[in-house]
Write a protein that holds these residues in place. Structure first.
Motif, PDB file in Angstrom:
ATOM      1  N   LEU A  33       8.117  -0.158 -18.276  1.00 15.99           N
ATOM      2  CA  LEU A  33       6.975  -0.146 -17.359  1.00 15.99           C
ATOM      3  C   LEU A  33       7.035  -1.335 -16.405  1.00 15.99           C
ATOM      4  CD1 LEU A  33       4.044   0.881 -19.750  1.00 15.99           C
ATOM      5  CD2 LEU A  33       5.361   2.332 -18.200  1.00 15.99           C
ATOM      6  N   GLY A  34       7.532  -2.461 -16.922  1.00 16.61           N
ATOM      7  CA  GLY A  34       7.679  -3.626 -16.056  1.00 16.61           C
ATOM      8  C   GLY A  34       8.673  -3.389 -14.937  1.00 16.61           C
ATOM      9  N   GLU A  35       9.745  -2.647 -15.225  1.00 14.46           N
ATOM     10  CA  GLU A  35      10.702  -2.307 -14.162  1.00 14.46           C
ATOM     11  C   GLU A  35      10.048  -1.432 -13.087  1.00 14.46           C
ATOM     12  OE1 GLU A  35      13.958  -0.464 -16.119  1.00 14.46           O
ATOM     13  OE2 GLU A  35      14.664  -2.313 -17.103  1.00 14.46           O
ATOM     14  N   ARG A  36       9.216  -0.491 -13.520  1.00 18.95           N
ATOM     15  CA  ARG A  36       8.491   0.337 -12.547  1.00 18.95           C
ATOM     16  C   ARG A  36       7.543  -0.518 -11.716  1.00 18.95           C
ATOM     17  NH1 ARG A  36       6.057   5.043 -16.226  1.00 18.95           N
ATOM     18  NH2 ARG A  36       4.762   5.292 -14.341  1.00 18.95           N
ATOM     19  N   LEU A  37       6.899  -1.472 -12.376  1.00 18.59           N
ATOM     20  CA  LEU A  37       5.986  -2.366 -11.657  1.00 18.59           C
ATOM     21  C   LEU A  37       6.740  -3.221 -10.652  1.00 18.59           C
ATOM     22  CD1 LEU A  37       3.201  -3.627 -11.229  1.00 18.59           C
ATOM     23  CD2 LEU A  37       3.671  -5.149 -13.168  1.00 18.59           C
ATOM     24  N   PRO A  91       1.207   3.877  -3.841  1.00 13.14           N
ATOM     25  CA  PRO A  91       0.184   4.938  -3.860  1.00 13.14           C
ATOM     26  C   PRO A  91      -0.691   4.817  -5.102  1.00 13.14           C
ATOM     27  CG  PRO A  91       2.366   5.833  -3.378  1.00 13.14           C
ATOM     28  CD  PRO A  91       2.569   4.421  -3.813  1.00 13.14           C
ATOM     29  N   LEU A  92      -1.940   5.179  -4.959  1.00 10.52           N
ATOM     30  CA  LEU A  92      -2.875   5.086  -6.082  1.00 10.52           C
ATOM     31  C   LEU A  92      -2.476   5.970  -7.266  1.00 10.52           C
ATOM     32  CD1 LEU A  92      -6.330   4.836  -4.263  1.00 10.52           C
ATOM     33  CD2 LEU A  92      -5.093   3.055  -5.477  1.00 10.52           C
ATOM     34  N   PRO A  93      -1.945   7.189  -7.056  1.00  8.21           N
ATOM     35  CA  PRO A  93      -1.538   7.979  -8.230  1.00  8.21           C
ATOM     36  C   PRO A  93      -0.485   7.276  -9.078  1.00  8.21           C
ATOM     37  CG  PRO A  93      -1.717   9.399  -6.312  1.00  8.21           C
ATOM     38  CD  PRO A  93      -1.867   7.995  -5.822  1.00  8.21           C
ATOM     39  N   GLU A  94       0.484   6.610  -8.444  1.00  8.23           N
ATOM     40  CA  GLU A  94       1.510   5.892  -9.211  1.00  8.23           C
ATOM     41  C   GLU A  94       0.899   4.718  -9.965  1.00  8.23           C
ATOM     42  OE1 GLU A  94       5.001   4.836  -7.095  1.00  8.23           O
ATOM     43  OE2 GLU A  94       5.120   6.710  -5.967  1.00  8.23           O
ATOM     44  N   LEU A  95      -0.010   4.000  -9.310  1.00  9.11           N
ATOM     45  CA  LEU A  95      -0.655   2.869  -9.977  1.00  9.11           C
ATOM     46  C   LEU A  95      -1.522   3.352 -11.134  1.00  9.11           C
ATOM     47  CD1 LEU A  95      -1.691   0.746  -6.861  1.00  9.11           C
ATOM     48  CD2 LEU A  95       0.216   0.339  -8.418  1.00  9.11           C
ATOM     49  N   ASP A 140      -3.662  -6.119  -9.444  1.00  3.59           N
ATOM     50  CA  ASP A 140      -3.479  -6.778  -8.145  1.00  3.59           C
ATOM     51  C   ASP A 140      -2.996  -5.775  -7.091  1.00  3.59           C
ATOM     52  OD1 ASP A 140      -4.252  -9.148  -9.273  1.00  3.59           O
ATOM     53  OD2 ASP A 140      -2.219  -9.897  -9.597  1.00  3.59           O
ATOM     54  N   LEU A 141      -2.066  -4.904  -7.494  1.00  4.81           N
ATOM     55  CA  LEU A 141      -1.588  -3.884  -6.548  1.00  4.81           C
ATOM     56  C   LEU A 141      -2.708  -2.920  -6.174  1.00  4.81           C
ATOM     57  CD1 LEU A 141       1.968  -2.969  -7.907  1.00  4.81           C
ATOM     58  CD2 LEU A 141       1.381  -4.368  -5.920  1.00  4.81           C
ATOM     59  N   VAL A 142      -3.545  -2.587  -7.147  1.00  5.14           N
ATOM     60  CA  VAL A 142      -4.682  -1.711  -6.840  1.00  5.14           C
ATOM     61  C   VAL A 142      -5.627  -2.397  -5.860  1.00  5.14           C
ATOM     62  CG1 VAL A 142      -6.722  -0.603  -7.824  1.00  5.14           C
ATOM     63  CG2 VAL A 142      -4.542  -0.454  -9.011  1.00  5.14           C
ATOM     64  N   ASN A 150      -6.600  -1.064  -2.240  1.00  2.93           N
ATOM     65  CA  ASN A 150      -7.984  -0.879  -1.832  1.00  2.93           C
ATOM     66  C   ASN A 150      -8.283  -1.621  -0.534  1.00  2.93           C
ATOM     67  OD1 ASN A 150      -8.560   0.738  -4.016  1.00  2.93           O
ATOM     68  ND2 ASN A 150      -9.334  -0.940  -5.288  1.00  2.93           N
ATOM     69  N   ALA A 151      -7.711  -2.839  -0.394  1.00  6.42           N
ATOM     70  CA  ALA A 151      -7.930  -3.594   0.845  1.00  6.42           C
ATOM     71  C   ALA A 151      -7.314  -2.877   2.044  1.00  6.42           C
ATOM     72  CB  ALA A 151      -7.336  -5.003   0.698  1.00  6.42           C
ATOM     73  N   VAL A 152      -6.107  -2.312   1.847  1.00  6.26           N
ATOM     74  CA  VAL A 152      -5.472  -1.570   2.946  1.00  6.26           C
ATOM     75  C   VAL A 152      -6.310  -0.360   3.332  1.00  6.26           C
ATOM     76  CG1 VAL A 152      -3.450  -0.192   3.551  1.00  6.26           C
ATOM     77  CG2 VAL A 152      -3.150  -2.379   2.392  1.00  6.26           C
ATOM     78  N   GLU A 153      -6.787   0.378   2.323  1.00  7.97           N
ATOM     79  CA  GLU A 153      -7.611   1.556   2.622  1.00  7.97           C
ATOM     80  C   GLU A 153      -8.912   1.150   3.293  1.00  7.97           C
ATOM     81  OE1 GLU A 153      -6.689   4.595   2.392  1.00  7.97           O
ATOM     82  OE2 GLU A 153      -4.759   4.122   1.481  1.00  7.97           O
ATOM     83  N   ALA A 154      -9.485   0.013   2.845  1.00  4.59           N
ATOM     84  CA  ALA A 154     -10.721  -0.465   3.480  1.00  4.59           C
ATOM     85  C   ALA A 154     -10.479  -0.824   4.944  1.00  4.59           C
ATOM     86  CB  ALA A 154     -11.268  -1.674   2.712  1.00  4.59           C
ATOM     87  N   ASN A 155      -9.324  -1.445   5.223  1.00  2.16           N
ATOM     88  CA  ASN A 155      -9.010  -1.774   6.621  1.00  2.16           C
ATOM     89  C   ASN A 155      -8.839  -0.509   7.453  1.00  2.16           C
ATOM     90  OD1 ASN A 155      -9.063  -4.515   6.111  1.00  2.16           O
ATOM     91  ND2 ASN A 155      -6.881  -4.639   5.653  1.00  2.16           N
TER      92      ASN A 155
END
Length: 321
Positions: free
Chosen positions: A101-105, A116-120, A182-184, A188-193
């Motif tokens: 999972l760390g490698e995916r992260l 993308p949110l689904p991956e997160l 943190d990635l989420v 969220n900040a990108v989507e808010a912008n």
């Protein structure tokens, strides 16, 4: 006590029927104790194992686990070896799954664009499953520091190793979970912008519509003033013209000519005097050039376009750049 050979039978015998395990890793009845732990496959799927403890000793249930290297098999009791093998297998499989999972992260963190949110969400779900197994290990180690230790001679010497492994696994999973959060937050900040940008564009379009509406209202007011002037002129002209039409008919031939002239003069002068003696009429007439100009601008902004020449995808309001 009923003879058990499989984990579901053990769960049913101890009062917890099912096919996998309960939420607690240590289950007790009056005659036996059941320890359940899971090893995680490379896909994260849990495979359940158990240790059945009764008056006859400790017996393993479920698939065989690899042998552990931290216990000296010549000096440690067989029951303790079974426990150590199970704890070590559960720890290693969980750690290997968390490392994958760390490698995916790391791959998601290395991308220039936010993940993308689904991956997160999938990554957080997988980490939550790993932490469930971690909690089971923590509870089992705590139980081994109590009365359960009597079933496993010499386990007290292995508890520091178990606690260190659990602490290490807790630190790894906690760090990865924080990284995903943190990635989420970044996503969220990108989507808010993006939403703020869209809102600004909508505001600009709304302001453009309001400006067009204000301009249209002003020009329609100019048209109304022009129509008012035309109506006033029509009133002044229509009254004597109507009287002349009536007096010119054969049925009015008996009216003397001098009377006809007088009536027409009066009907021409009186309406003109009444209408053009009003101050607001003079103010309207003095502003007539500006009204005409506004009307001309409004007509120029509304060209007639045949339906066959209209572009159905054309924007009525220019988008701000």
């Amino acid at each position: 006590m009923v003879e058990v050979t499989t984990l579901p039978e053990a769960l049913a015998a101890i009062g917890h029927p099912g096919t996998a395990s309960s939420r607690r890793p240590v289950l007790r009845s009056a005659d036996a104790t059941l320890i359940t732990l899971a090893t995680l496959e490379p896909t994260g799927t849990p495979v359940w194992h158990g240790l059945w403890i009764d008056a006859r000793g400790v017996r393993p249930l479920g698939p065989t686990v690899p042998s552990s290297l931290i216990a000296d098999r010549g000096k440690v009791a067989p029951a303790t070896i079974l426990l150590t093998d199970l704890v070590q297998a559960a720890y290693r499989s969980c750690l290997e799954w968390v490392e994958s999972l760390g490698e995916r992260l790391d791959a998601l963190e290395g991308k220039p664009d936010p993940a993308p949110l689904p991956e997160l969400g999938a990554l957080l779900h997988a980490l939550a499953g790993a932490r469930k197994q971690l909690v089971r290990l923590e509870v089992l180690v705590a139980e081994l520091d109590g009365p359960l230790a009597s079933s496993f001679p010499g386990v007290a010497a292995l508890l520091p190793e178990f606690r260190g492994e659990v602490t290490h696994l807790d630190e790894v999973t906690g760090g990865q979970a924080q990284g995903v959060r943190d990635l989420v937050a970044i996503r969220n900040a990108v989507e808010a912008n993006r939403l703020a940008t869209a809102a600004n564009e909508l505001g600009a379009a709304s302001n453009g519509i309001a400006a067009l509406a204000n301009t249209s209202n002003l020009r329609m007011l100019g048209v109304a003033y022009v129509a008012l002037v035309l109506a006033l002129v029509s009133v002044v002209v229509l009254i004597p013209n109507t009287a002349a039409t009536i007096l010119g008919m054969p049925s009015a031939g008996w009216v003397p000519g001098i009377w006809v002239d007088g009536i027409l003069i009066v009907l021409a002068i009186v309406p003109m005097a009444v209408v053009f003696s009003r101050p607001w009429v003079w103010r309207t007439l003095r502003g007539l050039p500006s009204y005409e100009r506004r009307t001309a601008e409004g007509l120029a902004d509304l060209p007639e376009v045949p339906v066959r020449d209209a572009d159905p995808h054309a924007s009525l309001i220019p988008r701000p750049r």
